[in-house]
Design an enzyme around this catalytic site. Structure first.
Site, PDB file in Angstrom:
ATOM      1  N   ASP A 121       0.865  -1.184   0.000  1.00 47.24           N
ATOM      2  CA  ASP A 121       0.000   0.000   0.000  1.00 47.24           C
ATOM      3  C   ASP A 121       0.905   1.238   0.000  1.00 47.24           C
ATOM      4  OD1 ASP A 121      -2.172   1.888   0.622  1.00 47.24           O
ATOM      5  OD2 ASP A 121      -3.348   0.086   1.007  1.00 47.24           O
TER       6      ASP A 121
ATOM      7  N   HIS B  14       2.177   2.094  -3.165  1.00 48.96           N
ATOM      8  CA  HIS B  14       1.226   3.034  -3.765  1.00 48.96           C
ATOM      9  C   HIS B  14       1.731   4.472  -3.714  1.00 48.96           C
ATOM     10  CE1 HIS B  14      -2.445   0.101  -3.324  1.00 48.96           C
ATOM     11  NE2 HIS B  14      -1.445  -0.407  -4.013  1.00 48.96           N
TER      12      HIS B  14
END
Ligand SMILES: *[C@@H]1O[C@H](CO)[C@@H](O)[C@H](O)[C@H]1NC(C)=O
Ligand SMILES: *[C@@H]1O[C@H](CO)[C@@H](O)[C@H](O)[C@H]1NC(C)=O
Length: 391
Positions: free
Chosen positions: A217, A240
């Site tokens: 993430d 991310h």
């Protein structure tokens, strides 16, 4: 006369002894019963070490020798009797193999209400792989624990720590003041769900230096109420990217102010530098952000502001974001985009972004100029800006 001399000498001696003692209050977890065999539950020994260090009126140290220590949930609770506790970890703290043991609690290792705690070295092995598999298979599984968190704490140092395979977030800084992190190595697989590297919220004066973050993430996520955040020399990817957000989750939300993100290399990440807000009413804001000296290597969305975040179209359709975004500078951003749109500023119809500044930005897509897209964004371009700004 003689009596006075003796008493001065005595009091000097006393001060020296006192200082020596202060420097040598060391709590060794192995001496307190921890077993470095990776399978004997050593939680109690760590609790004893903490009770000793935290209860000491002088500065104290906790020492974790090399080896692997099986640790269940650990709460290092303050306030303590001193404001200088050093935790030197030469070994690895290992979470239980059965993810249910810690997976229903928010944190695996949590500090709260502490002042002046420094962690040097060490590895945290969250053993998250089986839990990620459960989540990816959409079975019923616990949410998972953050590996290390600091809440309502002050004057914290985390230096040279490795975090491996956290169940959920690796490190969370929540409600803290003056936190210095350096030389962290954070690793989880690129498809591991919700394994944010470092999450900061409701905190002032947090610094993250010279760290490598590979995760599933956000490498770093920045939540509401973050002020005076400094991030420098980071290698991010897979992951991310570095995100301010998600914001506007709540109507009453503190703003994000004075954030510097410089000298970051993003490799194969989903985003580079992102600001993300739900399309929902909110009193929050983002003001005064400098993104400087970034290299993008095959990044899907290198520069992105997304104020229409609405995953699964739940709780936000047909609403606009109340977050006010202003004074956002992108300076010296180079590299390659993995999609044609390298710059995307999708701001709120109700609160257009203001004062976006692009300076010396050069992003290409398949050796061609990339494209930029703006909606409700106001700003200016300086120097070479490719793709050209769309204000
Ligand atoms: C613990 O690790 C530090 C840093 O690597 C090292 O300087 C120190 O000697 C180690 N302690 C022991 C007892 O091995
Ligand atoms: C902004 O934050 C930095 C630390 O990241 C700090 O040194 C600086 O003083 C802050 N500026 C203001 C105006 O508060």
């Amino acid at each position: 006369m003689l009596k006075t001399k003796v008493s001065i000498v005595l009091s000097i001696l006393f001060v020296i002894t006192d200082l020596t003692l202060a420097a040598t209050t060391v709590f060794n977890v192995v001496k307190l019963g921890a077993k470095p065999d990776g399978k004997t539950d050593s939680t109690k020994a760590f609790v004893k070490a903490w009770n000793g260090a935290c209860g000491s009126v002088n500065s104290a140290a906790i020492y974790v020798p090399s080896g692997r220590y099986l640790i269940k949930n650990l709460l290092f609770n303050g306030p303590c009797k001193n404001t200088n506790i050093i935790i030197r970890i030469n070994g690895t703290l290992v979470a239980p193999t059965n993810y249910n043991v810690i997976g229903n609690s928010e944190n695996w290792i949590a500090f709260q209400w502490v002042t002046g705690v420094s962690i040097y070295g060490g590895t945290l092995d969250g053993k998250g792989i089986a839990l990620w598999a459960c989540k990816l298979a959409k079975k019923k599984c616990p949410e998972g624990a953050t590996s290390l968190s600091f809440t309502n704490s002050k004057d914290i140092v985390i230096n040279g720590l490795k975090s491996l395979n956290s169940q959920m977030f690796h490190i969370v800084i929540n409600g803290c003041e003056n936190v210095y992190m350096k030389g962290l190595m954070i690793t989880a697989s690129g498809n591991s769900p919700n394994t944010d590297g470092i999450h900061v919220q409701l905190s002032t004066g947090v610094t993250i230096m010279s760290s490598g973050i590979k995760t599933g993430d956000d490498c770093i996520s920045i939540g509401p109420g973050t002020r005076n955040l400094w991030i420098e020399h980071i290698a991010c990817g897979p992951g991310h990217g570095i995100s301010i957000g998600s914001l506007a989750k709540d109507l009453d939300e503190q703003g994000v102010q004075n954030v510097t993100v410089k000298t970051v290399v993003f490799t194969g990440t989903q985003n580079g530098m992102r600001i993300k807000a739900w399309g929902r009413p909110s009193r929050g804001f983002v003001k005064g952000v400098l993104f400087q000296h970034a290299v993008m290597k095959n990044v899907q969305n290198p520069l992105v502001i997304d104020q229409n975040y609405c995953p699964r179209n739940e709780g936000c359709p047909n609403q606009v974001s109340g977050i006010k975004i202003s004074q956002i500078t992108y300076q010296d951003i180079q590299g390659t985009s993995a999609t044609q749109v390298a710059v995307k500023f999708d701001c709120s119809t109700k609160n257009p972004c203001q004062g976006i500044k692009l300076e010396n930005v050069k992003l290409t897509y398949q050796n061609q100029p990339a494209v930029s897209m703006c909606a409700n964004a106001d700003g200016s371009a300086h120097g070479i800006v490719e793709p050209a700004g769309c204000f």
